[in-house]
Design a protein around this motif. Structure first.
Motif, PDB file in Angstrom:
ATOM      1  N   ASN A  40       1.163  -1.083  -0.457  1.00  0.00           N
ATOM      2  CA  ASN A  40       0.100   0.095  -0.301  1.00  0.00           C
ATOM      3  C   ASN A  40       1.527   1.177  -0.165  1.00  0.00           C
ATOM      4  O   ASN A  40       0.472   2.336   0.329  1.00  0.00           O
ATOM      5  CB  ASN A  40      -1.055  -0.013   0.808  1.00  0.00           C
ATOM      6  CG  ASN A  40      -0.321   0.577   2.155  1.00  0.00           C
ATOM      7  OD1 ASN A  40       1.090   0.309   2.375  1.00  0.00           O
ATOM      8  ND2 ASN A  40      -1.166   0.512   3.504  1.00  0.00           N
ATOM      9  N   VAL A  45      -0.528  -5.744   2.618  1.00  0.00           N
ATOM     10  CA  VAL A  45      -1.741  -5.706   3.266  1.00  0.00           C
ATOM     11  C   VAL A  45      -2.442  -7.025   2.748  1.00  0.00           C
ATOM     12  O   VAL A  45      -2.335  -7.247   1.677  1.00  0.00           O
ATOM     13  CB  VAL A  45      -2.813  -4.651   2.469  1.00  0.00           C
ATOM     14  CG1 VAL A  45      -4.581  -4.949   3.502  1.00  0.00           C
ATOM     15  CG2 VAL A  45      -2.138  -3.505   2.726  1.00  0.00           C
ATOM     16  N   LYS A  47      -4.974  -9.683   1.368  1.00  0.00           N
ATOM     17  CA  LYS A  47      -6.580  -9.899   0.489  1.00  0.00           C
ATOM     18  C   LYS A  47      -6.506 -10.880  -0.058  1.00  0.00           C
ATOM     19  O   LYS A  47      -5.406 -11.775  -0.136  1.00  0.00           O
ATOM     20  CB  LYS A  47      -6.001  -8.337  -0.298  1.00  0.00           C
ATOM     21  CG  LYS A  47      -5.344  -7.069  -0.437  1.00  0.00           C
ATOM     22  CD  LYS A  47      -5.932  -5.920  -1.100  1.00  0.00           C
ATOM     23  CE  LYS A  47      -5.327  -5.324  -0.934  1.00  0.00           C
ATOM     24  NZ  LYS A  47      -5.961  -3.715  -1.905  1.00  0.00           N
ATOM     25  N   ASN A  56     -10.100  -6.098   1.640  1.00  0.00           N
ATOM     26  CA  ASN A  56      -8.443  -6.348   2.493  1.00  0.00           C
ATOM     27  C   ASN A  56      -8.785  -6.928   3.900  1.00  0.00           C
ATOM     28  O   ASN A  56     -10.470  -6.910   4.501  1.00  0.00           O
ATOM     29  CB  ASN A  56      -8.615  -4.956   3.388  1.00  0.00           C
ATOM     30  CG  ASN A  56      -7.685  -4.115   2.027  1.00  0.00           C
ATOM     31  OD1 ASN A  56      -7.721  -4.036   0.674  1.00  0.00           O
ATOM     32  ND2 ASN A  56      -7.632  -3.010   2.286  1.00  0.00           N
ATOM     33  N   THR A  58      -7.046  -7.098   6.380  1.00  0.00           N
ATOM     34  CA  THR A  58      -5.477  -6.466   7.554  1.00  0.00           C
ATOM     35  C   THR A  58      -6.136  -5.270   7.188  1.00  0.00           C
ATOM     36  O   THR A  58      -6.200  -4.725   6.013  1.00  0.00           O
ATOM     37  CB  THR A  58      -4.713  -6.545   7.649  1.00  0.00           C
ATOM     38  OG1 THR A  58      -3.847  -6.647   6.142  1.00  0.00           O
ATOM     39  CG2 THR A  58      -4.554  -7.776   8.029  1.00  0.00           C
ATOM     40  N   ASP A  59      -5.594  -4.320   8.205  1.00  0.00           N
ATOM     41  CA  ASP A  59      -5.331  -2.537   8.055  1.00  0.00           C
ATOM     42  C   ASP A  59      -4.432  -2.187   7.310  1.00  0.00           C
ATOM     43  O   ASP A  59      -4.989  -0.539   7.526  1.00  0.00           O
ATOM     44  CB  ASP A  59      -6.262  -1.845   9.094  1.00  0.00           C
ATOM     45  CG  ASP A  59      -5.417  -2.217  10.749  1.00  0.00           C
ATOM     46  OD1 ASP A  59      -3.940  -2.716  10.028  1.00  0.00           O
ATOM     47  OD2 ASP A  59      -5.754  -1.880  11.143  1.00  0.00           O
ATOM     48  N   GLY A  60      -3.278  -2.382   7.352  1.00  0.00           N
ATOM     49  CA  GLY A  60      -2.431  -2.121   6.658  1.00  0.00           C
ATOM     50  C   GLY A  60      -1.729  -1.331   7.531  1.00  0.00           C
ATOM     51  O   GLY A  60      -0.893  -1.189   7.488  1.00  0.00           O
ATOM     52  N   SER A  61      -1.655  -1.989   8.791  1.00  0.00           N
ATOM     53  CA  SER A  61      -1.286  -1.463  10.642  1.00  0.00           C
ATOM     54  C   SER A  61       0.586  -1.803  10.004  1.00  0.00           C
ATOM     55  O   SER A  61       1.289  -1.634  10.642  1.00  0.00           O
ATOM     56  CB  SER A  61      -1.730  -0.767  10.898  1.00  0.00           C
ATOM     57  OG  SER A  61      -2.157  -2.337  11.948  1.00  0.00           O
TER      58      SER A  61
END
Length: 72
Positions: A40, A45, A47, A56, A58-61
């Motif tokens: 991202n 992430v 997917k 998605n 996961t939230d990408g954190s």
């Protein structure tokens, strides 16, 4: 590079704008599922793409990815 999956000779292009990596694919009925990861811009992430449409997981954190897809 663009991640592509073909269904009946027709390319299904996941809606990725960053680098994406598919690691697992499964078919259920007329649906094609691809699991993997997409970058991202700062993190990876997890997917799942169903017929080319991404969800998605996961939230990408934090970095994450999919290692296998199973559809029941």
């Amino acid at each position: 590079d663009v991640l592509r999956v073909w269904k009946n000779g027709v390319a299904i292009a996941p809606d990725n704008t960053q680098k994406a990596y598919g690691v697992s694919i499964t078919i259920s009925g007329n649906d094609v599922y691809l699991g993997g990861t997409e970058y991202n811009g700062s993190r990876y992430v997890a997917k799942v793409w169903k017929n080319g449409i991404a969800t998605n997981l996961t939230d990408g954190s934090k970095n994450a990815g999919v290692s296998s897809v199973f559809v029941k």
